[in-house]
Design a protein around this motif. Structure first.
Motif, PDB file in Angstrom:
ATOM      1  N   PHE A   1     -24.110 -21.608 -15.838  1.00 13.67           N
ATOM      2  CA  PHE A   1     -22.957 -20.530 -15.725  1.00 13.67           C
ATOM      3  C   PHE A   1     -23.210 -20.030 -17.416  1.00 13.67           C
ATOM      4  O   PHE A   1     -23.453 -20.922 -18.287  1.00 13.67           O
ATOM      5  CB  PHE A   1     -21.587 -21.169 -15.860  1.00 13.67           C
ATOM      6  CG  PHE A   1     -21.297 -21.653 -14.236  1.00 13.67           C
ATOM      7  CD1 PHE A   1     -21.243 -20.730 -13.363  1.00 13.67           C
ATOM      8  CD2 PHE A   1     -21.230 -22.839 -14.212  1.00 13.67           C
ATOM      9  CE1 PHE A   1     -20.928 -21.228 -11.921  1.00 13.67           C
ATOM     10  CE2 PHE A   1     -20.948 -23.651 -12.874  1.00 13.67           C
ATOM     11  CZ  PHE A   1     -20.736 -22.777 -11.901  1.00 13.67           C
TER      12      PHE A   1
ATOM     13  N   HIS B   1     -13.845 -13.406 -11.006  1.00 11.30           N
ATOM     14  CA  HIS B   1     -13.292 -14.914 -10.994  1.00 11.30           C
ATOM     15  C   HIS B   1     -12.465 -14.975 -11.850  1.00 11.30           C
ATOM     16  O   HIS B   1     -11.917 -14.068 -12.519  1.00 11.30           O
ATOM     17  CB  HIS B   1     -14.525 -15.696 -11.582  1.00 11.30           C
ATOM     18  CG  HIS B   1     -15.243 -15.005 -12.919  1.00 11.30           C
ATOM     19  ND1 HIS B   1     -16.239 -15.633 -13.419  1.00 11.30           N
ATOM     20  CD2 HIS B   1     -14.978 -14.174 -13.843  1.00 11.30           C
ATOM     21  CE1 HIS B   1     -16.685 -15.368 -14.665  1.00 11.30           C
ATOM     22  NE2 HIS B   1     -15.695 -14.046 -14.738  1.00 11.30           N
TER      23      HIS B   1
ATOM     24  N   GLN C   1      -8.806 -18.616  -6.463  1.00  5.75           N
ATOM     25  CA  GLN C   1      -9.485 -19.515  -7.127  1.00  5.75           C
ATOM     26  C   GLN C   1      -8.389 -20.286  -8.018  1.00  5.75           C
ATOM     27  O   GLN C   1      -7.365 -19.675  -8.228  1.00  5.75           O
ATOM     28  CB  GLN C   1     -10.498 -18.777  -8.240  1.00  5.75           C
ATOM     29  CG  GLN C   1     -11.708 -18.576  -7.692  1.00  5.75           C
ATOM     30  CD  GLN C   1     -12.759 -18.380  -8.618  1.00  5.75           C
ATOM     31  OE1 GLN C   1     -12.365 -17.650  -9.813  1.00  5.75           O
ATOM     32  NE2 GLN C   1     -14.115 -18.639  -8.439  1.00  5.75           N
TER      33      GLN C   1
ATOM     34  N   ARG D   1     -15.149 -10.173  -4.716  1.00  5.87           N
ATOM     35  CA  ARG D   1     -16.956 -10.038  -4.663  1.00  5.87           C
ATOM     36  C   ARG D   1     -17.092  -9.329  -3.567  1.00  5.87           C
ATOM     37  O   ARG D   1     -16.616  -9.245  -2.614  1.00  5.87           O
ATOM     38  CB  ARG D   1     -17.617 -11.430  -4.877  1.00  5.87           C
ATOM     39  CG  ARG D   1     -17.263 -12.066  -6.133  1.00  5.87           C
ATOM     40  CD  ARG D   1     -17.931 -13.183  -6.338  1.00  5.87           C
ATOM     41  NE  ARG D   1     -17.472 -14.140  -7.361  1.00  5.87           N
ATOM     42  CZ  ARG D   1     -17.672 -15.459  -7.670  1.00  5.87           C
ATOM     43  NH1 ARG D   1     -18.620 -16.057  -6.692  1.00  5.87           N
ATOM     44  NH2 ARG D   1     -17.147 -16.083  -8.429  1.00  5.87           N
TER      45      ARG D   1
ATOM     46  N   GLN E   1      -9.421 -17.491 -19.070  1.00  4.63           N
ATOM     47  CA  GLN E   1      -9.986 -18.223 -20.136  1.00  4.63           C
ATOM     48  C   GLN E   1      -9.806 -17.540 -21.618  1.00  4.63           C
ATOM     49  O   GLN E   1      -9.110 -17.772 -22.511  1.00  4.63           O
ATOM     50  CB  GLN E   1     -11.252 -18.752 -19.890  1.00  4.63           C
ATOM     51  CG  GLN E   1     -11.249 -19.907 -19.017  1.00  4.63           C
ATOM     52  CD  GLN E   1     -12.882 -20.284 -19.162  1.00  4.63           C
ATOM     53  OE1 GLN E   1     -13.339 -20.441 -20.242  1.00  4.63           O
ATOM     54  NE2 GLN E   1     -13.517 -20.653 -18.141  1.00  4.63           N
TER      55      GLN E   1
ATOM     56  N   SER F   1     -12.112 -16.757 -14.607  1.00  4.40           N
ATOM     57  CA  SER F   1     -12.478 -17.125 -15.679  1.00  4.40           C
ATOM     58  C   SER F   1     -11.987 -16.114 -16.877  1.00  4.40           C
ATOM     59  O   SER F   1     -11.822 -16.484 -18.020  1.00  4.40           O
ATOM     60  CB  SER F   1     -14.035 -17.292 -15.867  1.00  4.40           C
ATOM     61  OG  SER F   1     -14.444 -18.324 -15.014  1.00  4.40           O
TER      62      SER F   1
ATOM     63  N   PHE G   1     -20.915 -19.149 -19.285  1.00  5.35           N
ATOM     64  CA  PHE G   1     -19.982 -19.470 -20.402  1.00  5.35           C
ATOM     65  C   PHE G   1     -19.744 -20.925 -20.476  1.00  5.35           C
ATOM     66  O   PHE G   1     -18.732 -21.273 -21.378  1.00  5.35           O
ATOM     67  CB  PHE G   1     -18.677 -18.665 -19.880  1.00  5.35           C
ATOM     68  CG  PHE G   1     -18.631 -18.617 -18.502  1.00  5.35           C
ATOM     69  CD1 PHE G   1     -19.098 -17.640 -17.788  1.00  5.35           C
ATOM     70  CD2 PHE G   1     -18.041 -19.827 -17.522  1.00  5.35           C
ATOM     71  CE1 PHE G   1     -18.993 -17.452 -16.146  1.00  5.35           C
ATOM     72  CE2 PHE G   1     -17.887 -19.675 -16.167  1.00  5.35           C
ATOM     73  CZ  PHE G   1     -18.417 -18.670 -15.455  1.00  5.35           C
ATOM     74  N   THR G   2     -20.524 -21.760 -19.894  1.00  5.02           N
ATOM     75  CA  THR G   2     -20.419 -23.141 -20.147  1.00  5.02           C
ATOM     76  C   THR G   2     -21.931 -23.749 -20.586  1.00  5.02           C
ATOM     77  O   THR G   2     -22.880 -23.273 -20.146  1.00  5.02           O
ATOM     78  CB  THR G   2     -19.929 -23.925 -18.946  1.00  5.02           C
ATOM     79  OG1 THR G   2     -20.448 -23.428 -17.772  1.00  5.02           O
ATOM     80  CG2 THR G   2     -18.365 -23.880 -18.897  1.00  5.02           C
TER      81      THR G   2
ATOM     82  N   GLY H   1     -17.217 -25.421  -9.860  1.00 10.60           N
ATOM     83  CA  GLY H   1     -18.102 -25.160 -11.094  1.00 10.60           C
ATOM     84  C   GLY H   1     -17.499 -25.708 -12.278  1.00 10.60           C
ATOM     85  O   GLY H   1     -16.263 -25.693 -12.468  1.00 10.60           O
ATOM     86  N   CYS H   2     -18.148 -26.184 -13.307  1.00  6.86           N
ATOM     87  CA  CYS H   2     -17.480 -26.584 -14.485  1.00  6.86           C
ATOM     88  C   CYS H   2     -18.449 -26.856 -15.680  1.00  6.86           C
ATOM     89  O   CYS H   2     -19.776 -26.515 -15.395  1.00  6.86           O
ATOM     90  CB  CYS H   2     -16.800 -27.714 -14.010  1.00  6.86           C
ATOM     91  SG  CYS H   2     -18.005 -29.281 -13.717  1.00  6.86           S
ATOM     92  N   GLY H   3     -18.052 -27.070 -16.690  1.00 12.01           N
ATOM     93  CA  GLY H   3     -18.883 -27.502 -17.910  1.00 12.01           C
ATOM     94  C   GLY H   3     -18.262 -27.321 -19.221  1.00 12.01           C
ATOM     95  O   GLY H   3     -16.982 -27.116 -19.260  1.00 12.01           O
TER      96      GLY H   3
ATOM     97  N   GLU I   1      -8.565 -21.572 -11.897  1.00 13.12           N
ATOM     98  CA  GLU I   1      -9.344 -21.970 -13.237  1.00 13.12           C
ATOM     99  C   GLU I   1      -8.704 -22.946 -13.925  1.00 13.12           C
ATOM    100  O   GLU I   1      -7.443 -23.069 -14.177  1.00 13.12           O
ATOM    101  CB  GLU I   1      -9.297 -20.656 -13.945  1.00 13.12           C
ATOM    102  CG  GLU I   1     -10.164 -20.564 -15.164  1.00 13.12           C
ATOM    103  CD  GLU I   1     -11.687 -20.196 -14.609  1.00 13.12           C
ATOM    104  OE1 GLU I   1     -11.927 -19.785 -13.428  1.00 13.12           O
ATOM    105  OE2 GLU I   1     -12.532 -20.448 -15.429  1.00 13.12           O
TER     106      GLU I   1
ATOM    107  N   ALA J   1     -14.199 -26.184 -19.349  1.00 13.32           N
ATOM    108  CA  ALA J   1     -13.709 -25.395 -18.230  1.00 13.32           C
ATOM    109  C   ALA J   1     -14.004 -25.593 -16.789  1.00 13.32           C
ATOM    110  O   ALA J   1     -15.332 -26.365 -16.598  1.00 13.32           O
ATOM    111  CB  ALA J   1     -13.918 -23.937 -18.711  1.00 13.32           C
ATOM    112  N   PHE J   2     -13.366 -25.270 -15.871  1.00 14.98           N
ATOM    113  CA  PHE J   2     -13.687 -25.578 -14.547  1.00 14.98           C
ATOM    114  C   PHE J   2     -13.076 -24.354 -13.620  1.00 14.98           C
ATOM    115  O   PHE J   2     -11.841 -23.761 -13.859  1.00 14.98           O
ATOM    116  CB  PHE J   2     -13.291 -27.028 -13.972  1.00 14.98           C
ATOM    117  CG  PHE J   2     -11.808 -27.147 -13.850  1.00 14.98           C
ATOM    118  CD1 PHE J   2     -10.799 -26.723 -12.930  1.00 14.98           C
ATOM    119  CD2 PHE J   2     -11.252 -27.665 -15.049  1.00 14.98           C
ATOM    120  CE1 PHE J   2      -9.684 -26.924 -13.013  1.00 14.98           C
ATOM    121  CE2 PHE J   2      -9.892 -28.071 -15.047  1.00 14.98           C
ATOM    122  CZ  PHE J   2      -9.044 -27.594 -14.001  1.00 14.98           C
ATOM    123  N   GLY J   3     -13.519 -24.234 -12.559  1.00 18.10           N
ATOM    124  CA  GLY J   3     -13.175 -23.257 -11.534  1.00 18.10           C
ATOM    125  C   GLY J   3     -13.278 -24.009 -10.089  1.00 18.10           C
ATOM    126  O   GLY J   3     -14.573 -23.921  -9.712  1.00 18.10           O
TER     127      GLY J   3
HETATM  128  N1  PHE Z   1     -16.271 -18.766 -12.832  1.00 13.11           N
HETATM  129  C1  PHE Z   1     -16.986 -19.724 -11.807  1.00 13.11           C
HETATM  130  C2  PHE Z   1     -17.212 -18.992 -10.634  1.00 13.11           C
HETATM  131  O1  PHE Z   1     -16.423 -18.226 -10.068  1.00 13.11           O
HETATM  132  C3  PHE Z   1     -16.443 -21.177 -12.025  1.00 13.11           C
HETATM  133  C4  PHE Z   1     -16.620 -21.792 -13.270  1.00 13.11           C
HETATM  134  C5  PHE Z   1     -15.292 -21.715 -14.011  1.00 13.11           C
HETATM  135  C6  PHE Z   1     -17.624 -22.395 -13.931  1.00 13.11           C
HETATM  136  C7  PHE Z   1     -15.304 -22.386 -15.311  1.00 13.11           C
HETATM  137  C8  PHE Z   1     -17.552 -23.035 -14.934  1.00 13.11           C
HETATM  138  C9  PHE Z   1     -16.453 -23.044 -15.851  1.00 13.11           C
HETATM  139  O2  PHE Z   1     -18.146 -19.420 -10.069  1.00 13.11           O
END
Ligand code: PHE
Length: 339
Positions: free
Chosen positions: A249, A168, A209, A195, A173, A170, A251-252, A276-278, A211, A306-308
């Motif tokens: 997740f 990802h 992606q 992946r 970050q 992330s 990390f969030t 995805g986020c948080g 981020e 953060a979000f992706g």
């Molecule tokens: N890294 C997560 C993914 O690939 C997405 C994500 C990013 C979730 C940042 C929360 C915060 O699925």
């Protein structure tokens, strides 16, 4: 001397007629006007002309020189024109121009650019990181335990060296916070992630992606919601329905998945997951803090979200594309539809 000048002039006028090439024209020039040419030689005789005749003979001399120079210029122009005419012989300039095919961005690039532009307007700057990563940036610093399924060899491409292809974006970050000089940090990181997956209409081994990370002294869940709602409304229109669904997740915390309501002609509306986020988990700030020599990311002083986003998914939704594989097949019949 006057006679001599007149005969030079009439000789030149006769000779020019048969000049039909650049080289013979040059010979002509040298013959009359060159250092040892006829006119030059005659002009040297001016020294011996009686004073009272100088004016008349001088005038004649100039006249002959002007005539010969004129002959050369005219012939040069004629020869040039002949050359041009030869070059375009057989070409019909009245035919319509051939149309040049015009290039356009790949549909994924188009969507990525729109996403980046939209977030740029909100003050997010672009950050980058490598695609070949280490476990620290991909997992450990992101609070992902050793036994987390994402770290499995079945899900992640590992190199013998222990490095891996980032699963990802992330990772950026972590890299951004490790290197940040001041707060706030407000970045987006577009790029590829990888992946191990069975390839089918909705799965691929590499995808694009985007981020996002915002860290400051006081960042709230409302900031996260406001930012992402603005983003999706800009991309898909103001009436787009979104839902923030609690998720997990590492990390969030709290974490959400964002779903968008999709209306497909002839089918009943359904929710589909797009991001995805948080709120950044304090454990992530703790990991960054442990790597830095200062307290900029001290967990009890900063907060962030953060979000992706999956850019492929956004492009599929926008254009109603049913199969992910179309993006990488390079079939012009597909790509031309987005030009
Ligand atoms: N890294 C997560 C993914 O690939 C997405 C994500 C990013 C979730 C940042 C929360 C915060 O699925």
């Amino acid at each position: 001397m006057l006679d001599e000048l007149s005969s030079i002039q009439s000789d030149a006028l006769a000779a020019i007629e048969s000049i039909d090439s650049e080289s013979s024209l040059e010979e002509f020039r040298i013959h009359y006007l060159g250092k040892k040419g006829r006119l030059t030689a005659t002009a040297a005789g001016m020294r011996d002309v009686a004073k009272e005749d100088k004016r008349e003979i001088g005038q004649k001399l100039n006249e002959v020189r002007t005539t010969i120079t004129g002959l050369i210029d005219t012939r040069t122009a004629q020869l040039d024109a002949q050359k041009d005419a030869k070059a375009v012989a057989g070409i019909d300039p009245t035919l319509p121009a051939r149309s040049l095919p015009q290039g356009a961005g790949h549909p994924l690039s188009q969507m990525l650019n729109r996403a980046v532009d939209t977030l740029h307007q909100l003050g997010f700057a672009i950050a980058e990181g490598p695609e070949i990563e280490d476990e620290w940036h991909c997992f450990d610093a992101l609070n992902t335990p050793e036994d987390h399924p994402a770290r499995n060899e079945k899900d992640t491409f590992y190199f013998d060296s222990g490095k891996l292809l980032r699963t990802h974006t992330s990772t950026v970050q972590v890299r951004t916070m490790e290197g940040a000089k001041t707060l706030p940090v407000r970045i987006i990181a577009p790029g590829s992630a990888f992946r191990r997956d069975e390839i089918d209409a909705t799965h691929s081994i590499s995808f694009t992606q985007l981020e996002g990370l915002y860290v400051a002294e006081e960042v709230s869940l409302a900031d996260l919601k406001g930012t992402l709602e603005y983003f999706f409304h800009s991309i898909f229109g103001k009436d787009t329905e979104l839902r923030f669904r609690p998720h997990f997740f590492p990390f969030t915390e709290p974490s959400f998945e964002i779903d968008i309501k999709l209306h497909t002609a002839g089918k009943s509306a359904r929710w589909i997951e797009i991001a995805g986020c948080g709120m950044v988990d304090p454990a992530v700030f703790e990991a960054i803090h442990s790597q830095r020599k200062d307290d900029l990311f001290s967990p009890d002083q900063v907060s962030g979200f953060a979000f992706g986003l999956g850019i492929d998914r956004l492009a599929m939704i926008q254009h109603g594309i049913p199969d992910l594989r179309l993006f990488s097949e390079n079939d012009l019949r597909f790509l031309n539809q987005f030009a």
